[in-house]
Design a protein around this motif. Structure first.
Motif, PDB file in Angstrom:
ATOM      1  N   LEU A  27      12.099  -4.207  -7.257  1.00 25.33           N
ATOM      2  CA  LEU A  27      12.830  -3.121  -7.930  1.00 25.33           C
ATOM      3  C   LEU A  27      12.080  -1.797  -7.850  1.00 25.33           C
ATOM      4  O   LEU A  27      12.690  -0.730  -7.771  1.00 25.33           O
ATOM      5  N   LYS A  28      10.767  -1.863  -7.846  1.00 23.09           N
ATOM      6  CA  LYS A  28       9.973  -0.639  -7.764  1.00 23.09           C
ATOM      7  C   LYS A  28      10.220   0.059  -6.422  1.00 23.09           C
ATOM      8  O   LYS A  28      10.310   1.287  -6.354  1.00 23.09           O
ATOM      9  N   VAL A  29      10.350  -0.740  -5.367  1.00 24.44           N
ATOM     10  CA  VAL A  29      10.609  -0.150  -4.046  1.00 24.44           C
ATOM     11  C   VAL A  29      12.052   0.364  -3.981  1.00 24.44           C
ATOM     12  O   VAL A  29      12.313   1.443  -3.449  1.00 24.44           O
ATOM     13  N   ALA A  30      12.980  -0.394  -4.577  1.00 27.46           N
ATOM     14  CA  ALA A  30      14.376   0.082  -4.648  1.00 27.46           C
ATOM     15  C   ALA A  30      14.400   1.438  -5.362  1.00 27.46           C
ATOM     16  O   ALA A  30      15.071   2.381  -4.931  1.00 27.46           O
ATOM     17  N   ASP A  31      13.645   1.549  -6.426  1.00 28.73           N
ATOM     18  CA  ASP A  31      13.576   2.785  -7.205  1.00 28.73           C
ATOM     19  C   ASP A  31      13.063   3.951  -6.341  1.00 28.73           C
ATOM     20  O   ASP A  31      13.583   5.069  -6.418  1.00 28.73           O
ATOM     21  N   ALA A  32      12.071   3.676  -5.514  1.00 24.06           N
ATOM     22  CA  ALA A  32      11.524   4.730  -4.643  1.00 24.06           C
ATOM     23  C   ALA A  32      12.599   5.227  -3.672  1.00 24.06           C
ATOM     24  O   ALA A  32      12.744   6.442  -3.454  1.00 24.06           O
ATOM     25  N   HIS A  81      12.965  -3.298   3.867  1.00 22.93           N
ATOM     26  CA  HIS A  81      11.576  -3.073   3.468  1.00 22.93           C
ATOM     27  C   HIS A  81      11.024  -4.401   2.985  1.00 22.93           C
ATOM     28  O   HIS A  81      11.476  -4.957   1.984  1.00 22.93           O
ATOM     29  N   GLU A  82      10.043  -4.926   3.725  1.00 19.32           N
ATOM     30  CA  GLU A  82       9.375  -6.180   3.326  1.00 19.32           C
ATOM     31  C   GLU A  82       8.070  -5.795   2.615  1.00 19.32           C
ATOM     32  O   GLU A  82       7.221  -5.133   3.195  1.00 19.32           O
ATOM     33  N   GLN A  83       7.926  -6.203   1.370  1.00 23.78           N
ATOM     34  CA  GLN A  83       6.755  -5.783   0.602  1.00 23.78           C
ATOM     35  C   GLN A  83       5.494  -6.597   0.901  1.00 23.78           C
ATOM     36  O   GLN A  83       4.382  -6.109   0.750  1.00 23.78           O
ATOM     37  N   ASN A  84       5.690  -7.855   1.273  1.00 20.69           N
ATOM     38  CA  ASN A  84       4.549  -8.774   1.279  1.00 20.69           C
ATOM     39  C   ASN A  84       3.986  -9.078   2.667  1.00 20.69           C
ATOM     40  O   ASN A  84       4.630  -8.846   3.676  1.00 20.69           O
ATOM     41  N   SER A  85       2.791  -9.666   2.645  1.00 25.58           N
ATOM     42  CA  SER A  85       2.096 -10.032   3.885  1.00 25.58           C
ATOM     43  C   SER A  85       2.773 -11.210   4.583  1.00 25.58           C
ATOM     44  O   SER A  85       2.551 -11.439   5.762  1.00 25.58           O
ATOM     45  N   ARG A  86       3.545 -11.995   3.836  1.00 30.42           N
ATOM     46  CA  ARG A  86       4.317 -13.091   4.425  1.00 30.42           C
ATOM     47  C   ARG A  86       5.783 -12.803   4.112  1.00 30.42           C
ATOM     48  O   ARG A  86       6.127 -12.561   2.956  1.00 30.42           O
ATOM     49  N   ALA A 127      -1.608 -10.308  -7.474  1.00 32.21           N
ATOM     50  CA  ALA A 127      -1.578  -9.538  -6.227  1.00 32.21           C
ATOM     51  C   ALA A 127      -0.157  -9.339  -5.717  1.00 32.21           C
ATOM     52  O   ALA A 127       0.110  -9.419  -4.512  1.00 32.21           O
ATOM     53  N   GLY A 128       0.790  -9.071  -6.640  1.00 36.93           N
ATOM     54  CA  GLY A 128       2.130  -8.638  -6.246  1.00 36.93           C
ATOM     55  C   GLY A 128       1.976  -7.335  -5.463  1.00 36.93           C
ATOM     56  O   GLY A 128       1.120  -6.504  -5.788  1.00 36.93           O
ATOM     57  N   ALA A 129       2.805  -7.153  -4.421  1.00 33.70           N
ATOM     58  CA  ALA A 129       2.586  -6.039  -3.491  1.00 33.70           C
ATOM     59  C   ALA A 129       2.632  -4.658  -4.154  1.00 33.70           C
ATOM     60  O   ALA A 129       1.779  -3.806  -3.882  1.00 33.70           O
ATOM     61  N   SER A 130       3.621  -4.424  -5.034  1.00 27.83           N
ATOM     62  CA  SER A 130       3.721  -3.075  -5.621  1.00 27.83           C
ATOM     63  C   SER A 130       2.490  -2.777  -6.469  1.00 27.83           C
ATOM     64  O   SER A 130       1.877  -1.709  -6.347  1.00 27.83           O
ATOM     65  N   THR A 131       2.115  -3.714  -7.318  1.00 28.99           N
ATOM     66  CA  THR A 131       0.932  -3.498  -8.161  1.00 28.99           C
ATOM     67  C   THR A 131      -0.307  -3.285  -7.302  1.00 28.99           C
ATOM     68  O   THR A 131      -1.116  -2.381  -7.561  1.00 28.99           O
ATOM     69  N   LEU A 132      -0.465  -4.097  -6.263  1.00 29.62           N
ATOM     70  CA  LEU A 132      -1.654  -3.999  -5.404  1.00 29.62           C
ATOM     71  C   LEU A 132      -1.799  -2.596  -4.804  1.00 29.62           C
ATOM     72  O   LEU A 132      -2.868  -1.988  -4.861  1.00 29.62           O
ATOM     73  N   TRP A 133      -0.706  -2.060  -4.282  1.00 24.22           N
ATOM     74  CA  TRP A 133      -0.810  -0.735  -3.637  1.00 24.22           C
ATOM     75  C   TRP A 133      -0.918   0.388  -4.665  1.00 24.22           C
ATOM     76  O   TRP A 133      -1.488   1.440  -4.399  1.00 24.22           O
ATOM     77  N   GLU A 134      -0.360   0.160  -5.860  1.00 21.22           N
ATOM     78  CA  GLU A 134      -0.534   1.165  -6.930  1.00 21.22           C
ATOM     79  C   GLU A 134      -2.006   1.242  -7.339  1.00 21.22           C
ATOM     80  O   GLU A 134      -2.545   2.331  -7.575  1.00 21.22           O
ATOM     81  N   LEU A 135      -2.658   0.083  -7.407  1.00 22.14           N
ATOM     82  CA  LEU A 135      -4.086   0.050  -7.751  1.00 22.14           C
ATOM     83  C   LEU A 135      -4.899   0.782  -6.682  1.00 22.14           C
ATOM     84  O   LEU A 135      -5.838   1.521  -6.994  1.00 22.14           O
ATOM     85  N   CYS A 136      -4.515   0.577  -5.403  1.00 24.27           N
ATOM     86  CA  CYS A 136      -5.199   1.276  -4.307  1.00 24.27           C
ATOM     87  C   CYS A 136      -4.997   2.783  -4.440  1.00 24.27           C
ATOM     88  O   CYS A 136      -5.946   3.561  -4.331  1.00 24.27           O
ATOM     89  N   ALA A 137      -3.738   3.183  -4.664  1.00 19.57           N
ATOM     90  CA  ALA A 137      -3.425   4.617  -4.771  1.00 19.57           C
ATOM     91  C   ALA A 137      -4.205   5.253  -5.917  1.00 19.57           C
ATOM     92  O   ALA A 137      -4.614   6.410  -5.836  1.00 19.57           O
ATOM     93  N   ASN A 138      -4.430   4.504  -6.955  1.00 19.87           N
ATOM     94  CA  ASN A 138      -5.145   5.012  -8.133  1.00 19.87           C
ATOM     95  C   ASN A 138      -6.664   4.915  -7.975  1.00 19.87           C
ATOM     96  O   ASN A 138      -7.408   5.346  -8.850  1.00 19.87           O
ATOM     97  N   GLN A 139      -7.107   4.332  -6.852  1.00 21.07           N
ATOM     98  CA  GLN A 139      -8.537   4.129  -6.547  1.00 21.07           C
ATOM     99  C   GLN A 139      -9.245   3.275  -7.593  1.00 21.07           C
ATOM    100  O   GLN A 139     -10.401   3.517  -7.941  1.00 21.07           O
ATOM    101  N   LEU A 140      -8.510   2.307  -8.100  1.00 18.88           N
ATOM    102  CA  LEU A 140      -9.050   1.452  -9.154  1.00 18.88           C
ATOM    103  C   LEU A 140      -9.550   0.128  -8.549  1.00 18.88           C
ATOM    104  O   LEU A 140      -8.750  -0.695  -8.100  1.00 18.88           O
TER     105      LEU A 140
END
Ligand SMILES: CC(=O)N[C@H]1[C@@H](OP(=O)(O)OP(=O)(O)OC[C@H]2O[C@@H](n3ccc(=O)[nH]c3=O)[C@H](O)[C@@H]2O)O[C@H](CO)[C@@H](O)[C@@H]1O
Length: 342
Positions: free
Chosen positions: A16-21, A124-129, A252-265
Motif C-alpha cells: 500500500l505504501k508503494v501504491a500511495d507513492a 512494481h515488485e517490492q521484494n528480492s523474491r 525486513a519488509g521492503a518498504s520499511t527496509l528502504w525507509e530505514l536506508c533513506a533515513n540513514q538509520l
C-alpha cells in the motif's frame, strides 16, 4: 495518453505504501487515478476516503496461494468474476494504463489489464523474491520495476520524501527503535522486552511500534519493568519516529527496509520467517552483503549480537547508507510510464 490510470494492489502496508507513492505522483501531475483493492486486508483503511482518488474500489477478493481443494476453486472463480467486473470498468473509463504493486488485492485488476486490447500493465515488485501473482503476470507487463533486479530501469525504491528530509548521520546510540512492519511482530516485541532492562540501565531510550494485536500486552510489560518507552500500535508518523532513533531493530519488509536506508538509520533486521520464498531474509541479505546492516534469523537471535551491534561503528554505516538509495524513484518510474503511453 488517457487522463485516468488504475493503481491496484495491497493487502498489507508494504504494497500500500508503494501504491500511495504512485497515487501521489499521478495526482501531482494532474492525472486521475482509480484505485482497485480488496475489502480484505488494510486497503480500505488506507484509501477509502482518499480525496486524491477519482474512485476507490474494493472488491471482495482473497489470497489463493495458501488454499487447497474446493476453497481454491471458489477463490479462482471469484477472481474470474471480479476480473470481468474490472474489464467492464476499463471499457467504461477507456483505461489504457494499469500499475500493479502486487499482493492478492491486485489479481483481478491485473488480469483484466492483460485481457483488454491496448491496455498496458506495469508492475512494481517490492521484494528480492518475486510474489506469485507477479511471477504469473510479469511476461505480459510492458515494464517491471524492482530495486533488487539489475535489469530494472529504475533501481531505487519509491520512498516518501519525508524519510529523506528527516535523515541524519548517527554517531552514538542514545535511542533504539523497534519496528514490526505494518502488522507488528510478536518476535520483535518479545526481543525488545528482553533487552529493555539493559538498554534502560545504559540510559538508552526506547521507541516501540507493537502492531495492533500486541499493544496492550507490551505496554503492560514496560509498566511492569518501570521503563518509560514511546510505545504505539501503528502511527502515520513513522519518519518522525525514525529520525529520533540512532539504531533500529526491524522486520525486513521492503518498504520499511528502504525507509530505514533513506533515513540513514543503522538497523538490525530480524526477517519474518514465513514470508513467501523467504523474501524478507533476502531483502536484508542484499544490504548485509554491502556491509550496510545487521541481520539474524529468528532462530539465531541472541542478545549479545544485538549489544555488539549497537556498540559497533554505526557512524560508518549511517554515512554509507546515503549512497544506498536516491529520492527520485517514483518520479523516474512515472516519467517512463507516461513516455511509453504518449
Ligand atoms: C508478513 C509479510 O508478508 N510482510 C510483507 C509486507 O510487509 P509489511 O506490510 O509489514 O510491509 P513493509 O514493512 O514493507 O512496510 C510497512 C509500511 O507501513 C508503514 N508503517 C508501519 C508501521 C506503522 O506504525 N506505521 C506505518 O506507516 C511503514 O512505514 C512502511 O511504509 O509487505 C512487504 C512489501 O511487499 C513485504 O516485504 C513483507 O514481507
Amino acid at each position: 495518453m488517457n487522463k485516468t490510470v488504475v493503481v491496484t494492489g495491497g493487502g498489507t502496508g508494504g504494497h500500500l505504501k508503494v501504491a500511495d507513492a504512485f497515487i501521489e505522483e499521478f495526482h501531482h501531475r494532474g492525472i486521475d487515478v482509480i484505485f482497485i483493492g480488496s475489502t480484505n486486508g488494510q486497503d480500505r483503511a488506507w484509501f477509502e476516503h482518499d480525496t486524491r482518488l477519482k474512485e476507490a474500489i474494493f472488491l471482495d477478493t482473497r489470497g489463493v496461494v495458501n488454499k487447497s481443494g474446493f476453497a481454491k476453486i471458489l477463490s479462482l472463480g471469484n477472481i474470474f468474476t471480479k476480473t470481468l467486473y474490472c474489464l467492464g470498468l476499463y471499457f467504461k473509463y477507456d483505461i489504457k494504463t494499469v500499475i500493479s504493486v502486487g499482493g492478492f488485492s491486485a489479481a483481478a485488476a491485473t488480469f483484466a489489464s492483460i485481457l483488454k486490447m491496448g491496455c498496458k500493465l506495469y508492475i512494481h515488485e517490492q521484494n528480492s523474491r518475486m510474489g506469485k501473482l507477479n511471477q504469473i503476470t510479469t511476461k505480459f507487463a510492458a515494464e517491471v520495476f524492482s530495486s533488487f533486479d539489475k535489469k530494472s530501469l529504475v533501481k531505487d525504491y519509491p520512498v516518501e520524501k519525508e524519510f529523506f528530509l528527516t535523515a541524519r548521520v548517527r554517531d552514538k546510540v542514545k535511542t533504539v527503535a523497534f519496528f514490526g512492519g505494518s502488522q507488528g511482530a510478536i518476535c520483535i516485541n518479545d526481543f525488545a522486552l528482553k533487552v529493555a532492562p539493559r538498554l534502560n540501565e545504559m540510559g538508552i531510550k526506547i521507541i516501540h511500534q507493537t502492531g495492533k494485536n500486541d499493544f496492550e500486552r507490551v505496554s503492560f510489560e514496560y509498566n511492569k519493568l518501570n521503563i518509560k518507552a514511546d510505545v504505539f500500535d501503528f502511527s502515520r508518523k513513522i519518519p518522525q519516529k525514525m529520525t529520533k532513533a540512532d539504531f533500529a531493530v526491524s522486520r525486513a519488509g521492503a518498504s520499511t527496509l528502504w525507509e530505514l536506508c533513506a533515513n540513514q538509520l543503522p538497523t538490525f533486521f530480524i526477517p519474518y520467517k514465513h514470508a513467501a520464498a523467504d523474501h524478507q531474509y533476502y531483502n536484508a541479505k542484499a544490504l548485509l552483503d554491502r556491509g550496510l546492516c545487521f541481520l539474524k534469523r529468528e532462530e539465531e537471535l541472541n542478545e549479545e549480537y544485538f549489544f555488539e551491534a549497537i556498540n559497533s561503528d554505526i557512524h560508518k554505516i549511517s554515512i554509507e547508507l546515503i549512497s544506498s538509495i536516491n529520492s527520485n524513484a517514483i518520479s523516474l518510474i512515472v516519467d517512463i510510464i507516461l513516455k511509453d503511453n504518449k
